[in-house]
Design an enzyme around this catalytic site. Structure first.
Site, PDB file in Angstrom:
ATOM      1  N   HIS A 105     -40.092  85.144 -26.067  1.00 28.95           N
ATOM      2  CA  HIS A 105     -41.100  86.121 -25.644  1.00 28.95           C
ATOM      3  C   HIS A 105     -41.435  87.030 -26.825  1.00 28.95           C
ATOM      4  O   HIS A 105     -40.953  86.810 -27.948  1.00 28.95           O
ATOM      5  CB  HIS A 105     -40.591  86.905 -24.430  1.00 28.95           C
ATOM      6  CG  HIS A 105     -39.216  87.483 -24.616  1.00 28.95           C
ATOM      7  ND1 HIS A 105     -38.949  88.470 -25.528  1.00 28.95           N
ATOM      8  CD2 HIS A 105     -38.025  87.185 -24.037  1.00 28.95           C
ATOM      9  CE1 HIS A 105     -37.672  88.782 -25.482  1.00 28.95           C
ATOM     10  NE2 HIS A 105     -37.082  88.006 -24.596  1.00 28.95           N
ATOM     11  N   GLU A 106     -42.228  88.079 -26.530  1.00 29.11           N
ATOM     12  CA  GLU A 106     -42.692  88.982 -27.595  1.00 29.11           C
ATOM     13  C   GLU A 106     -41.537  89.599 -28.389  1.00 29.11           C
ATOM     14  O   GLU A 106     -41.688  89.914 -29.561  1.00 29.11           O
ATOM     15  CB  GLU A 106     -43.527  90.118 -26.985  1.00 29.11           C
ATOM     16  CG  GLU A 106     -44.834  89.663 -26.348  1.00 29.11           C
ATOM     17  CD  GLU A 106     -45.847  89.198 -27.378  1.00 29.11           C
ATOM     18  OE1 GLU A 106     -45.956  89.846 -28.430  1.00 29.11           O
ATOM     19  OE2 GLU A 106     -46.504  88.173 -27.125  1.00 29.11           O
ATOM     20  N   HIS A 153     -38.653  88.144 -29.188  1.00 29.40           N
ATOM     21  CA  HIS A 153     -38.265  87.160 -30.210  1.00 29.40           C
ATOM     22  C   HIS A 153     -39.338  87.065 -31.301  1.00 29.40           C
ATOM     23  O   HIS A 153     -39.032  86.921 -32.478  1.00 29.40           O
ATOM     24  CB  HIS A 153     -38.098  85.770 -29.578  1.00 29.40           C
ATOM     25  CG  HIS A 153     -37.037  85.687 -28.540  1.00 29.40           C
ATOM     26  ND1 HIS A 153     -37.315  85.537 -27.203  1.00 29.40           N
ATOM     27  CD2 HIS A 153     -35.681  85.734 -28.632  1.00 29.40           C
ATOM     28  CE1 HIS A 153     -36.184  85.476 -26.519  1.00 29.40           C
ATOM     29  NE2 HIS A 153     -35.175  85.606 -27.353  1.00 29.40           N
ATOM     30  N   GLY A 172     -32.207  91.707 -31.874  1.00 26.08           N
ATOM     31  CA  GLY A 172     -32.912  92.806 -31.209  1.00 26.08           C
ATOM     32  C   GLY A 172     -31.958  93.906 -30.772  1.00 26.08           C
ATOM     33  O   GLY A 172     -30.817  93.646 -30.382  1.00 26.08           O
ATOM     34  N   GLN A 223     -24.271  93.720 -28.812  1.00 25.83           N
ATOM     35  CA  GLN A 223     -24.228  92.467 -29.578  1.00 25.83           C
ATOM     36  C   GLN A 223     -24.559  92.731 -31.051  1.00 25.83           C
ATOM     37  O   GLN A 223     -23.901  92.202 -31.957  1.00 25.83           O
ATOM     38  CB  GLN A 223     -25.228  91.477 -28.974  1.00 25.83           C
ATOM     39  CG  GLN A 223     -25.479  90.238 -29.827  1.00 25.83           C
ATOM     40  CD  GLN A 223     -26.335  89.217 -29.109  1.00 25.83           C
ATOM     41  OE1 GLN A 223     -25.843  88.513 -28.269  1.00 25.83           O
ATOM     42  NE2 GLN A 223     -27.607  89.121 -29.454  1.00 25.83           N
TER      43      GLN A 223
HETATM   44  O1  PAF Z   1     -29.094  87.181 -28.049  1.00 29.11           O
HETATM   45  C1  PAF Z   1     -29.052  85.961 -27.805  1.00 29.11           C
HETATM   46  O2  PAF Z   1     -30.036  85.320 -27.457  1.00 29.11           O
HETATM   47  C2  PAF Z   1     -27.727  85.211 -27.957  1.00 29.11           C
HETATM   48  O3  PAF Z   1     -26.661  85.994 -27.562  1.00 29.11           O
HETATM   49  C3  PAF Z   1     -27.512  84.659 -29.394  1.00 29.11           C
HETATM   50  C4  PAF Z   1     -27.372  85.774 -30.402  1.00 29.11           C
HETATM   51  C5  PAF Z   1     -28.651  83.750 -29.781  1.00 29.11           C
HETATM   52  C6  PAF Z   1     -26.221  83.848 -29.428  1.00 29.11           C
HETATM   53  O4  PAF Z   1     -26.256  82.786 -28.546  1.00 29.11           O
END
Ligand code: PAF
Length: 289
Positions: free
Chosen positions: A35-36, A38, A148, A154
């Protein structure tokens, strides 16, 4: 697009060839259904690197047994078209067997940072994320990798992992991208029906209430947390998983915002809207407070 591949060896060879030619490489790790949010990561990567690689892999080991691995949305053709439109140079989209052999038994884990927030309700999640991201960094030896801020914990975990393990890669955090009405973009938003989609606005609304208190000079985390919880409590389809304010430096609970080690406080929430668990946050930068 120079390469679309599900194979580790072929992907690594292509990236190594770019490096031999002196190109810089930006990596955007994703689980697809782009999506936007990404797109903004890919655009940032495009601006700062000669070549951009995107990985699309729904990573089974970061989902708990009762979570949505099987139903996680997938649409490779649509994703590939979006990557193409942004000028991505390589897509790596392995099947699970390519990433995890039957005898796979090596994981990357962390003592700190992963115990609070999402780590409480998803105890094996970050181990899975760190493991797959480490693998991706080895398969695609990029100069920079883009994540993001919507997944703020994360982002902090991956930055720390890269630092602690002396990984030769810069971790770049990018701002949250929102729908016009304020809902943070997420692949999981597609699970929401019309009524739930409306109810989901309570996440951003409650954070705005928290921000207002901070702007009015409140530094007591408990007071801010309470205001956010009360706001969420007004939405009948919403059920709180957590509302927390933590020191962004090490993701530990914080009592007074002014005490943050590096001046940054993460205010993060996870809320079930019906069966869908959504997260959102803001980072308060209190330098000179
Ligand atoms: O943020 C995500 O989409 C996932 O956690 C990642 C970093 C691609 C790892 O699978």
């Amino acid at each position: 697009m120079e390469l679309i591949s599900g194979k580790i060896k072929e992907t690594r060879e292509q990236v190594k060839e770019w490096k031999r030619q002196g190109f810089t490489v930006g990596l955007v790790p994703t689980m697809g259904y782009l999506h936007e949010g990404h797109k903004s990561l890919m655009e940032a990567a495009k601006k700062e690197n000669d070549k951009v690689a995107v990985s699309i892999f729904v990573n089974p080991i970061q989902f708990g047994p009762k979570e949505d691995f099987a139903s996680y949305p997938r649409d490779f053709d649509r994703d590939a078209a979006l990557c193409e439109s942004v000028g991505v140079d390589l897509i790596f989209h392995p099947v699970a067997g390519e990433m995890y052999g039957e005898d796979f038994c090596t994981y990357v884990d962390m003592d700190g940072l992963t115990k609070e927030l999402c780590g409480k309700s998803r105890p094996t999640h970050f181990r899975g994320v760190q493991t797959v991201v480490s693998k991706l960094f080895h398969i695609i030896p990029a100069d920079r990798a883009y994540f993001g801020q919507k997944d703020a914990q994360q982002l902090a975990v991956i930055k720390r992992m890269a630092r602690d393990l002396s990984m030769d890669i810069e971790i770049v955090g990018c701002p949250i991208i929102r729908e016009e009405d304020g809902l943070a973009k997420s692949s999981r938003n597609t699970y929401l029906n019309k009524e739930e989609r409306q109810a989901a606005l309570v996440l951003n609304r409650s954070l705005a209430e928290g921000k207002k208190l901070i702007e009015a000079g409140v530094r007591d985390a408990a007071q801010i947390k309470q205001r956010i919880e009360e706001t969420i409590g007004q939405e009948k389809l919403a059920k709180i998983d957590y509302v927390e304010l933590v020191d962004f430096a090490d993701i530990t609970p914080i009592g007074n915002l002014s005490k943050a080690k590096e001046g940054e406080v993460l205010c993060a929430i996870a809320v079930f809207i019906g069966k869908t668990r959504l997260i959102d946050n803001f980072i308060w930068k209190g330098f000179g407070d």
